[in-house]
Write a protein that holds these residues in place. Structure first.
Motif, PDB file in Angstrom:
ATOM      1  N   UNK A   1      -8.426   9.201   0.791  1.00 56.45           N
ATOM      2  CA  UNK A   1      -7.016   9.362   1.138  1.00 56.45           C
ATOM      3  C   UNK A   1      -6.833  10.407   2.241  1.00 56.45           C
TER       4      UNK A   1
ATOM      5  N   UNK B   1       1.666  15.351   1.741  1.00 54.30           N
ATOM      6  CA  UNK B   1       0.542  14.922   0.900  1.00 54.30           C
ATOM      7  C   UNK B   1      -0.709  15.730   1.248  1.00 54.30           C
TER       8      UNK B   1
ATOM      9  N   UNK C   1      -5.239   0.491   5.785  1.00 51.64           N
ATOM     10  CA  UNK C   1      -4.012   0.203   5.053  1.00 51.64           C
ATOM     11  C   UNK C   1      -2.867   0.936   5.731  1.00 51.64           C
ATOM     12  N   UNK C   2      -1.758   0.235   5.851  1.00 51.79           N
ATOM     13  CA  UNK C   2      -0.583   0.882   6.409  1.00 51.79           C
ATOM     14  C   UNK C   2       0.208   1.441   5.235  1.00 51.79           C
ATOM     15  N   UNK C   3      -0.182   2.630   4.810  1.00 54.56           N
ATOM     16  CA  UNK C   3       0.388   3.178   3.582  1.00 54.56           C
ATOM     17  C   UNK C   3       1.835   3.588   3.762  1.00 54.56           C
ATOM     18  N   UNK C   4       2.577   3.331   2.693  1.00 54.38           N
ATOM     19  CA  UNK C   4       3.894   3.927   2.546  1.00 54.38           C
ATOM     20  C   UNK C   4       3.617   5.326   2.017  1.00 54.38           C
ATOM     21  N   UNK C   5       4.106   6.368   2.703  1.00 50.96           N
ATOM     22  CA  UNK C   5       3.748   7.718   2.299  1.00 50.96           C
ATOM     23  C   UNK C   5       4.954   8.461   1.763  1.00 50.96           C
ATOM     24  N   UNK C   6       4.848   8.904   0.529  1.00 51.28           N
ATOM     25  CA  UNK C   6       5.951   9.624  -0.093  1.00 51.28           C
ATOM     26  C   UNK C   6       5.490  11.014  -0.492  1.00 51.28           C
ATOM     27  N   UNK C   7       6.114  12.072  -0.066  1.00 47.66           N
ATOM     28  CA  UNK C   7       7.237  12.073   0.880  1.00 47.66           C
ATOM     29  C   UNK C   7       6.790  11.894   2.338  1.00 47.66           C
TER      30      UNK C   7
ATOM     31  N   UNK D   1       0.914   5.696  -0.950  1.00 48.88           N
ATOM     32  CA  UNK D   1       0.363   6.952  -1.465  1.00 48.88           C
ATOM     33  C   UNK D   1       1.547   7.857  -1.746  1.00 48.88           C
TER      34      UNK D   1
ATOM     35  N   UNK E   1       0.838  -1.206   0.000  1.00 51.22           N
ATOM     36  CA  UNK E   1       0.000   0.000   0.000  1.00 51.22           C
ATOM     37  C   UNK E   1       0.868   1.249   0.000  1.00 51.22           C
TER      38      UNK E   1
END
Lengths: 84, 292
Positions: free
Chosen positions: B52, B218, B207-213, A39, A37
Motif C-alpha cells: 500500500x 494515509x 489499482x486506481x484506489x479510492x483513497x479515504x481521506x 484504501x 479498489x
C-alpha cells in the motif's frame, strides 16, 4: 469475495465472506462483493465479517487501514483482537 | 589401576556435559521452530504495508513527510543493536557486536556523532565493559518479542528524527535466513526508503484506489507503522536466529563431547587390557617360579 484480518504478529482471519463492515476513520463503511479498489484509514471500533456460509465474526480494531482490490478485502491493523 | 579410575571419572564428566548440551540443543530446536513460525506469521502484515505504501507513494509527496526527509549530510545517527540475553549460542552475539562496532566506526570516521541503543544483556555487557556510553539499554525483552516492545524501542528515535535531532537510524540484527545461516545485518530504518511500487513502476496494472481521506493522510499514518514494523521484524528474526545459533553451537558441543568420550574410552580399555596382560604375566611368572 475473500477477506483477511492481519496484525503485525499474525493473520487473525482469512476466508470467504459475503460482506464486511468496518469502522473507518469517519464512521462505518460497508463492503460488498465487487467493490471498487479502495484504501481507507480505520478508526476504533468493531469490524464485522459476514461469512460466505453464514456466521459472523467480530474483531475489535483500532487504527490501521482497509484495502479492497480484486475482490479481496484486507484489514491491516496494529491492534486487532477477536471478539466472541 | 589408578589411571583407569581417573579415566572413568573424566568419561563420566564428559557424559554429564553431553547430557546438558544435548538437552540445550533440543530445547533450542523447539524454541527455534516456534520463533520461526512467528517470523513467517509476521510476513503478511509487512507485505500489505509495503504494497500500500508503495502504491500511494510518489516522489512529490516525499518533501511533506518528515520520516522521508533525506538529510544532505548525516551529522547525528542512532544505531539500535539487538543481541540476546543469554549466551551458549556460539559466535552469535560477538558477530552482532562486531557488525555494530564496524558501523559505528565507519559513521564516526566520517564525522557523524553516534548514539547507541542496545537490546540484550550480551550487547549491554560488552559496551559497558569497553566503557562506551549507551543512549539506552534494555535487557527485559523475552524470547517472544511483541509489537509493544518494537514500539517502545523505536518511538524515541523516531521522534528525534522528526525533530531533526537525528539524521539517520540504523538497526543491527541477525537475519533469519535458515537455521544454519543467521548473518548479522544492518538496515537503515530512517529515513524511510519508500518501497517500490508493486509490479514495477512501468506496468500500467495499477489499482486506481479510492483513497479515504487522502493519500497524504494515509501515508501519515502508515509510515510510522512501517518503521515500527521494521523493528518488530528485526526483533522476531533475531529471536529465531538466536535459537538457531544456539542449536548449532550445542550440536557442535555434543559432537565434540562424543568424540572426546570415544577417545577416553579407547584409552581406558587399553589401560585395562594392559593391566590384565600384566597380571597374567605375573601369575604365569609366579607359577613358573614355583614349578621351577
Amino acid at each position: 469475495m475473500k477477506a483477511s484480518v492481519v496484525s503485525p504478529e499474525r493473520t487473525l482471519y482469512e476466508g470467504d465472506v459475503s460482506s464486511v463492515v468496518a469502522p473507518a476513520f469517519d464512521g462505518e463503511i460497508g463492503i460488498l462483493p465487487r467493490h471498487a479498489p479502495l484504501v481507507t484509514l480505520l478508526g476504533r471500533g468493531v469490524l464485522r465479517l459476514e461469512g460466505a456460509g453464514g456466521g459472523t465474526r467480530r474483531f475489535d480494531v483500532a487504527g490501521g487501514f482497509l484495502q479492497v482490490a480484486d475482490d479481496i478485502v484486507r484489514v491491516v491493523t496494529e491492534t486487532a483482537s477477536a471478539l466472541a | 589401576m589408578a589411571k583407569g579410575r581417573e579415566l572413568k571419572g573424566r568419561i563420566r564428566s564428559f557424559e554429564n556435559t553431553r547430557k546438558i548440551t544435548r538437552t540445550m540443543e533440543m530445547v533450542a530446536t523447539s524454541k527455534m521452530k516456534r520463533a520461526q513460525d512467528r517470523v513467517v506469521a509476521a510476513r503478511p502484515y509487512a507485505a500489505a504495508l509495503r504494497e500500500v505504501i508503495g502504491s500511494l507513494y510518489s516522489p512529490e509527496l516525499a518533501a511533506r513527510f518528515p520520516l522521508l526527509r533525506q538529510p544532505a549530510t548525516v551529522r547525528r545517527a542512532a544505531v539500535l543493536l539487538l543481541t540476546s540475553n543469554r549466551g551458549q549460542a556460539g559466535a552469535f552475539n560477538s558477530n552482532l557486536i562486531r557488525e555494530a562496532r564496524g558501523l559505528v566506526d565507519r559513521l564516526e570516521r566520517s564525522g557523524t556523532a553516534v548514539e547507541l541503543h542496545v537490546v540484550g544483556r550480551k550487547g549491554v555487557g560488552y559496551f559497558r565493559y569497553i566503557g562506551r556510553a549507551m543512549a539506552s539499554s534494555r535487557t527485559d525483552l523475552t524470547d517472544r518479542p511483541t509489537t509493544r516492545d518494537a514500539t517502545d524501542l523505536v518511538t524515541g528515535v523516531m521522534d528525534a528524527f522528526v525533530r531533526g535531532a537525528l539524521d539517520a537510524v540504523y538497526v543491527v540484527y541477525a537475519r533469519f535466513v535458515s537455521a544454519l545461516a543467521t548473518p548479522p545485518t544492518t538496515d537503515r530504518i530512517l529515513p524511510v526508503e519508500p518501497p517500490a511500487r508493486p509490479g514495477g513502476r512501468t506496468t500500467g496494472r495499477q489499482h486506481d484506489y479510492l483513497l479515504l481521506p487522502s493519500a497524504e493522510a494515509i501515508l501519515e499514518e502508515l509510515l510510522p507503522a512501517y518503521v515500527r514494523n521494521a523493528v518488530y521484524r528485526a526483533l522476531v528474526e533475531t529471536a529465531a536466529a538466536e535459537q538457531g545459533a544456539r542449536r548449532t553451537a550445542m550440536k557442535a558441543a555434543t559432537d565434540n563431547a562424543n568424540e572426546v568420550i570415544n577417545t577416553l574410552r579407547r584409552q581406558f580399555n587399553r589401560a585395562r587390557q594392559a593391566q590384565i596382560t600384566q597380571e597374567i604375566a605375573e601369575i604365569v611368572g609366579g607359577a613358573a617360579a614355583l614349578g621351577g
